[in-house]
Design a protein around this motif. Structure first.
Motif, mmCIF file in Angstrom:
data_model
loop_
_atom_site.group_PDB
_atom_site.id
_atom_site.type_symbol
_atom_site.label_atom_id
_atom_site.label_comp_id
_atom_site.label_asym_id
_atom_site.label_seq_id
_atom_site.Cartn_x
_atom_site.Cartn_y
_atom_site.Cartn_z
ATOM 1 N N TYR A 109 19.408 -9.178 18.026
ATOM 2 C CA TYR A 109 20.283 -10.335 17.850
ATOM 3 C C TYR A 109 20.898 -10.713 19.181
ATOM 4 N N VAL A 110 21.490 -11.892 19.211
ATOM 5 C CA VAL A 110 22.217 -12.329 20.407
ATOM 6 C C VAL A 110 23.690 -12.093 20.150
ATOM 7 N N SER A 111 24.293 -11.323 21.027
ATOM 8 C CA SER A 111 25.699 -10.997 20.874
ATOM 9 C C SER A 111 26.574 -12.165 21.329
ATOM 10 N N LEU A 146 26.459 -13.806 25.364
ATOM 11 C CA LEU A 146 25.135 -14.236 24.880
ATOM 12 C C LEU A 146 24.038 -13.235 25.220
ATOM 13 N N ARG A 186 20.972 -7.876 21.866
ATOM 14 C CA ARG A 186 21.361 -6.508 21.479
ATOM 15 C C ARG A 186 20.443 -6.050 20.359
#
Lengths: 221, 574
Positions: free
Chosen positions: B429-431, B435, B438
């Motif tokens: 995913y994109v934290s 950005l 992760r």
């Protein structure tokens, strides 16, 4: 503020994902935003308006009806989303299933943008026709055959699409030097884009922080 | 297998390329070493050819080394400047994490020579990094932290008129670590398209590599400057041999990993060029005596280099031990008097032996060593390691044709049992924090509904299932109207059919997946060495260690600088 073309493409793609647009169409929409900016259209607000309309449930997925000729229709209650109709129309034309007509979309410029993006590869030019105008996309460039570009900035009651003959000609739209100067975007518009982008992000957690690069070390070593 | 036109133009090698099914596995990619086609040596060859020279246009640093510096280099017809800002940094603020907000030094690679107004603009933004805004004149943005222990040691020794301790140099290998090197439009800097047609930036990541090379020059100049300020009379400069050994460190994490999935055409071209180079060398009917000698010399250096490569990571330690043993065997097999050198295609025989007898780390290191003496044969492939577009969807293809295509190119994915929860244990995913990509545990962490499109194997299976329910004659243009969620996968599968080295043939959401393998693959293409995994999700590396100094660029001996070793009996002994 001024943005790079890559920022425009990346952030609009992420904004689309944040709004629930499927990955492949989000990729197309990011590319469309960048294409519009290179062509001198105000691409970011156009895409933003499209995404906000989709998020608000004001548009729906298009569907193909066959009679009497191929037609991209809405779901009966809502107009079709241009992010879906544009690439879908480009697909149908490039598959030899045109010409076709459209139910009006809120952002007709996005139909042009999809044609611009998908005409970049080898293949026929793609024509977009409305009441008193025609635009042609060929090799990634936009040409006005008749009418005015401004016509595409508001919903149009009648739109048709077809593959262009090699003889089709028009006035080429001048490119903006966005690679040298960047893309000018209103700060308020960009803030709204960021709001949609954040819908695609996962908040950081202690777990994620504990496993990232640099975690767990004394960095003064 | 379709090849890039530039590859075809040079003729196909007689020995076939290793197939994607062999190369594009995580366990293999995670053993890659830098080769002479990597982006750092490619850049330095170009700098040498064009007579690039370094100039210090501005050096306004105080006695502690804080202030502004501008290092410029003329490359081909243009000048590029590294604008460096060095500042004090509290110990508690020093972090290699991407979430850090202050650094010892920040950098911009500028297109041209900046005037005072431009330097002021950069001074207001570069130290803020991701929080700053930049212009199309700014090509690369980066930052670095000192290895405090190493930096202070070097300064103290130079101040005292001595050279640094060689054991410390070996243990660290750099004075500063970069924690990010941003290009291609990030934060308003120049899009790749603005510089892509410049000859000096032909090839991949050349602007970024130039920035890091200049950062390396800055770090050693900074240490010498502080030493001179402390002891103007007695301080000495770093001995060139030691200066050459010092590279630039880097901490790299998951942010780099999705790149390999999201750019299949580019990755195909990187791997295809690399594999073509290997096949060309393997196809040589004979081995020239000077090439055998050069290979033997390099092999000895490689053995010494591996002996200097110490890591804490258990798995990499075990791999290095096996590698050392394998190199001992390789040294026997490839000794100059060995009979294999008199046989047809000796390089192919040697590599075939290694494939049968040695572990993957040794095979990949042998790969790098075999390329080194054959620059004339392989260096031209570096220009093929780019991609101008990502590939377009073919909407006229039928559902049935795509089914067959998946069976041919994604048989490995269709064979994975996703009923096993371990097969889809993790999600990318994109934290929201800067950005950054992760990795989460699907069973324990929130956010899997926002998963990135990295789960190629699982999603291709879903596509295959949907295709089974469709009309085989139906064009994909119509299929996708009903199944919009598969658009990117249809495009991807079609692209991979034309670019088969563009897909990693492993399940990237399996519990057993090691992201570090992805990182090592990409970093090896950059030219990184001394991989030092700190977990299975991030690693430290060294860049440009052993690389020629600016005044040495273009010298014949500067061509082969991989696998550096700090000789124990060197005349520069402290």
């Amino acid at each position: 503020m001024r943005l790079s073309l890559n920022e425009v493409e990346t952030y609009l793609r992420r904004a689309a994902l944040g709004c629930g647009v499927p990955q492949g169409y989000a990729e197309d929409l990011g590319a469309s935003a960048a294409w519009l900016c290179t062509q001198g259209f105000d691409g970011v607000p156009v895409v933003l308006a499209e995404l906000e309309a989709w998020s608000a449930g004001e548009t729906g997925l298009g569907r193909l009806t066959a009679a009497p000729t191929p037609h991209l229709a809405g779901d009966g209650a809502k107009p079709p989303a241009a992010w879906h109709s544009g690439p879908s129309a480009a697909d149908l034309l490039r598959a030899g299933l045109g010409p076709l007509s459209f139910e009006p979309v809120v952002q007709p410029l996005l139909l042009l943008a999809a044609f611009g993006v998908y005409s970049a590869a080898k293949g026929p030019g793609l024509l977009l026709r409305w009441d008193d105008g025609t635009a042609l996309c060929r090799n990634g460039a936009a040409y006005l055959v008749a009418g005015a570009w401004a016509d595409l900035e508001a919903p149009l009651p009648f739109i048709q699409a077809a593959c262009a003959s090699p003889r089709e000609q028009g006035r080429r739209r001048a490119l903006l030097p966005v690679l040298d100067e960047g893309v000018s975007v209103d700060q308020g518009v960009w803030t709204r884009v960021q709001t949609l982008v954040h819908l695609s992000l996962v908040p950081a957690s202690e777990t994620s922080r504990a496993t990232g690069a640099g975690a767990g070390l004394v960095d003064a070593d | 297998m379709p090849a890039d036109p530039q590859l075809r133009a040079t003729g196909e090698p007689e020995v076939p390329l290793r197939p994607p099914a062999q190369v594009m596995r995580l366990a293999r990619l995670g053993c890659f070493f830098a080769t002479r086609l990597s982006f750092m040596p490619t850049l330095l060859r170009r700098l040498g050819r064009c007579g690039a020279r370094l100039r210090y246009d501005r050096w306004e640093l105080d006695e502690e080394g804080y202030g502004t510096a501008v290092l410029s280099m003329r490359v081909e017809e243009r000048t590029y400047s590294l604008v460096a800002f060095s500042q004090p940094l509290a110990a508690e603020a020093r972090s290699d994490r991407v979430i850090a907000e202050a650094w010892d030094a920040t950098f911009v690679l500028y297109d041209g020579v900046p005037d005072p107004g431009e330097i002021d603009r950069l001074a207001a933004n570069a130290p803020r990094q991701e929080a700053g805004r930049f212009s199309p004149r700014d090509l690369v943005l980066s930052r670095a932290n000192k290895s405090v222990r190493m930096f202070e040691h070097v300064v103290q020794r130079l101040t005292a008129g001595q050279q640094p301790d060689r054991d410390m140099l070996r243990a660290v290998g750099y004075l500063m670590r970069t924690t990010a090197v941003y290009g291609n439009g990030k934060f308003g800097i120049a899009d790749r398209g603005r510089i892509a047609d410049r000859p000096e930036f032909t090839g991949a990541f050349q602007a970024e590599m130039l920035a890091v090379y200049l950062i390396r020059c800055f770090t050693t100049a900074l240490a010498e400057h502080v030493a001179r300020c402390r002891a103007p009379i007695t301080a000495v400069a770093l001995h060139p041999h030691l200066k050459r050994y010092l590279g630039v460190g880097n901490s790299t994490g998951l942010g780099m990993a999705p790149f390999l999935v999201n750019h299949p055409v580019l990755i195909n071209n990187w791997i295809l060029a690399r594999e073509t180079a290997l096949a060309r060398v393997r196809s040589l009917p004979t081995a020239a005596p000077e090439d055998i000698a050069a290979f033997g010399h390099l092999l000895e250096r490689a053995r010494a280099h591996i002996a200097e490569w110490h890591v804490e990571d258990r798995q990499q330690t075990e791999a290095n031990a096996r590698l050392s043993r394998d190199l001992d065997r390789l040294a026997v097999q490839g000794r100059p008097e060995a009979r294999l050198w008199d046989e047809l295609r000796p390089w192919d025989r040697l590599f075939g032996w290694a494939e049968a007898e040695l572990g993957p780390e040794a095979q990949e290191l042998l790969f790098a060593l075999m390329l080194e003496p054959h620059g004339e044969l392989v260096d031209g492939l570096a220009c093929c390691m780019t991609a101008s577009e990502g590939g377009q969807l073919d909407p006229a293809m039928s559902v049935g044709a795509l089914r067959r295509l998946l069976q041919t190119h994604y048989d490995w994915a269709l064979a994975i049992d996703f009923a096993d929860p371990e097969a889809s244990r993790v999600f990318w995913y994109v934290s929201a924090e800067k950005l950054e990509p992760r990795l989460g545990d699907r069973s324990a962490e929130a956010g899997s509904e926002l998963e990135m499109s990295i789960a190629v194997a699982r999603d291709i299976r879903a596509l295959a299932a949907a295709l089974e329910t469709g009309d085989a004659q139906e064009p994909l243009a119509v299929f996708l109207l009903r199944h919009p969620q598969f658009r990117h996968l249809v495009r991807r599968a079609q692209v991979i059919a034309q670019h088969p080295y563009g897909e990693i043939r492993d399940n990237l959401i399996a519990a057993s997946m090691r992201p570090i393998d992805l990182l090592r693959c990409k970093l090896s293409f950059f030219g990184a060495a001394k991989f030092d995994p700190k977990s299975d999700r991030w690693t430290r590396i060294a860049m440009y260690q052993g690389a020629p100094l600016p005044e040495e660029l273009g010298a014949p001996e500067a061509d082969t600088w991989c696998l550096p070793v700090l000789a124990p009996d060197d005349a520069t002994a402290a």
